[in-house]
Design a protein around this motif. Structure first.
Motif, short mmCIF file in Angstrom:
data_model
loop_
_atom_site.label_atom_id
_atom_site.label_comp_id
_atom_site.label_asym_id
_atom_site.label_seq_id
_atom_site.Cartn_x
_atom_site.Cartn_y
_atom_site.Cartn_z
N GLU A 57 -32.48 32.79 -2.87
CA GLU A 57 -32.26 32.25 -4.21
C GLU A 57 -31.35 33.16 -5.02
N ARG A 58 -31.49 34.45 -4.84
CA ARG A 58 -30.64 35.39 -5.58
C ARG A 58 -29.19 35.31 -5.11
N LEU B 91 -25.95 34.13 -7.36
CA LEU B 91 -24.70 34.90 -7.44
C LEU B 91 -23.51 34.02 -7.08
N LEU B 92 -23.65 33.23 -6.02
CA LEU B 92 -22.58 32.32 -5.61
C LEU B 92 -22.26 31.34 -6.71
N GLN B 93 -23.29 30.84 -7.38
CA GLN B 93 -23.11 29.88 -8.47
C GLN B 93 -22.34 30.52 -9.62
N GLU C 297 -13.51 39.72 0.70
CA GLU C 297 -12.45 40.27 -0.14
C GLU C 297 -12.78 40.22 -1.63
N THR C 298 -13.65 39.28 -2.02
CA THR C 298 -13.91 39.11 -3.46
C THR C 298 -15.22 39.75 -3.93
N ILE C 299 -16.16 40.00 -3.03
CA ILE C 299 -17.43 40.55 -3.46
C ILE C 299 -17.24 42.01 -3.89
N THR C 300 -17.94 42.42 -4.92
CA THR C 300 -17.79 43.77 -5.46
C THR C 300 -18.94 44.67 -5.03
N THR D 245 -10.45 34.53 6.52
CA THR D 245 -11.56 35.08 5.75
C THR D 245 -12.63 34.01 5.52
N LYS D 246 -13.87 34.35 5.81
CA LYS D 246 -14.96 33.42 5.53
C LYS D 246 -15.22 33.42 4.03
N THR D 247 -14.98 32.28 3.39
CA THR D 247 -15.18 32.14 1.96
C THR D 247 -16.14 31.00 1.70
N PHE D 248 -17.18 31.26 0.91
CA PHE D 248 -18.18 30.26 0.59
C PHE D 248 -18.09 29.89 -0.88
N ALA D 249 -18.34 28.61 -1.16
CA ALA D 249 -18.34 28.11 -2.54
C ALA D 249 -19.54 27.19 -2.71
N PRO D 250 -20.02 27.03 -3.95
CA PRO D 250 -21.14 26.10 -4.19
C PRO D 250 -20.69 24.66 -3.97
N ILE D 251 -21.65 23.78 -3.66
CA ILE D 251 -21.36 22.35 -3.64
C ILE D 251 -20.97 21.95 -5.07
N PRO D 252 -19.88 21.21 -5.26
CA PRO D 252 -19.39 20.93 -6.62
C PRO D 252 -20.23 19.90 -7.39
#
Length: 364
Positions: free
Chosen positions: A291-292, A296-298, A306-309, A345-352
């Motif tokens: 859930e956390r 964060l993804l949301q 490349e984008t995670i800090t 690069t594996k990039t994940f995004a939320p379902i829109p």
């Protein structure tokens, strides 16, 4: 006093108000041989083939040997098969009669030989070839699956094609590398394009519509109760993923029925999609860490190596993106995330989906 029957009748009336007998969206059709399934099936024509060997034998109703194999394994056949025997009797003359008894239910003594025999008989009826498909292999016990692969090597190299489906990063990926001699290639099923998804929506709605309309994509009535624009937006949100398409479709139509409307306008669609997100989360039964990661993804909109800090990693208690990857794949499996093409690069995004009213903080 409102009774359960009253509530059911009202629910049916609300669905019929939308011009449908029932909600046609379902993750797993209950009857794989139904006419409805044949009507709604869209796309994947190149991957379509006979499913499992048992289903194949069930189709061969005029082949007595195939039916006897089913019956002896305890699988119901259309008619009870009898074992015939001759009886001789009489003191002066010889009299004969034919007796019958049910065939015994037994475990095949040589299953590989029986399978190959049935395949040879099936190929005479289906000369274009026979495909045996095993779906969602990753959901099975890994130890049992590996043992199955070991025990069935002769069968897998036999006269049929085998199609195994599962997540390429899980057990399926391991099998492809460890059992390389058994499998020819790895084929990724891509998401359906928007044109195919739109036609899939037409097919689903047509299968449950009270009044028949054209199934021509150029006819606005073909997507009723959706308006053409809301139908297109719904298809975009479902991302060409059949399971997500069914989950969202069910929630959207249920929401429209509860609102007692007869058309799915942009506002009704927005309410339906907004109701889908918490429903998906409830079905997923995420643990605290999952859930956390979802929250964060949301918040970020997308996550990749490349984008995670460093702050993101520390906040979640991880040291690298590779440790988060299994959680993101779990979200993808639950239709709460999807991968987007970003080179290698594996990039994940939320379902829109429209955002929920409140998002829990990451440290909750």
């Amino acid at each position: 006093m409102t009774t359960a029957d009253d509530i059911f009748d009202q629910s049916v009336n609300n669905i019929q108000r939308l011009g449908l007998r029932e909600i046609p969206f379902t993750e797993s059709p209950t009857d794989l041989r139904s006419e409805t399934l044949n009507h709604i099936f869209t796309g994947r024509q190149d991957e379509l083939g006979p499913t499992a060997l048992i289903a194949l034998a069930q189709e061969m109703t005029d082949d007595e040997w195939a039916q006897s194999q089913l019956y002896q394994m305890g699988i119901p056949t259309e008619k009870v098969l009898k074992e015939r025997r001759s009886e001789v009797g009489g003191s002066i003359g010889i009299a004969g009669k034919i007796g019958e008894k049910d065939l015994p239910i037994t475990k095949p003594q040589y299953p590989t030989v029986s399978l190959n025999t049935l395949l040879n008989r099936a190929q005479k009826k289906y000369p274009e070839g026979v495909v045996i498909a095993i779906d969602d292999l990753d959901k099975q016990n890994p130890h049992r699956v590996r043992q199955l692969m070991h025990d069935a090597q002769g069968t897998l190299k036999g006269p049929a094609w085998f199609l195994l489906t599962g997540h390429p990063m899980g057990l399926m990926g391991d099998l492809l590398t460890s059992e390389r001699g058994l499998f020819d290639l790895q084929l990724k099923l891509e998401e359906m394009d928007q044109e195919t998804t739109y036609q899939m929506l037409i097919n689903y709605l047509s299968s449950a519509r009270i009044k028949n309309y054209s199934t021509d994509a150029n006819d606005p009535r073909s997507v009723l109760p959706f308006l053409p624009d809301t139908a297109k937006h719904f298809c975009q949100v479902s991302l060409g993923k059949p399971r997500l398409f069914n989950r969202l479709g069910s929630t959207v139509l249920s929401t429209a029925a509860n609102l007692q409307v007869d058309k799915i306008t942009p506002d009704v669609l927005d309410k339906g999609l907004k109701a889908a997100e918490p429903t998906l989360r409830q079905q997923a039964a995420l643990n605290v860490q999952e859930e956390r990661v979802r929250a964060l993804l949301q918040q970020r909109g997308s996550l990749s190596d490349e984008t995670i800090t460093i702050d993101d990693l520390e906040q979640l208690g991880f040291r690298s993106f590779s440790q988060i990857l299994p959680y993101l794949e779990r979200l993808e499996e639950a239709d709460l995330a999807h991968q987007i093409n970003q080179d290698d690069t594996k990039t994940f995004a939320p379902i829109p989906l429209p955002p929920a009213d409140e998002e829990p903080p990451l440290d909750s």
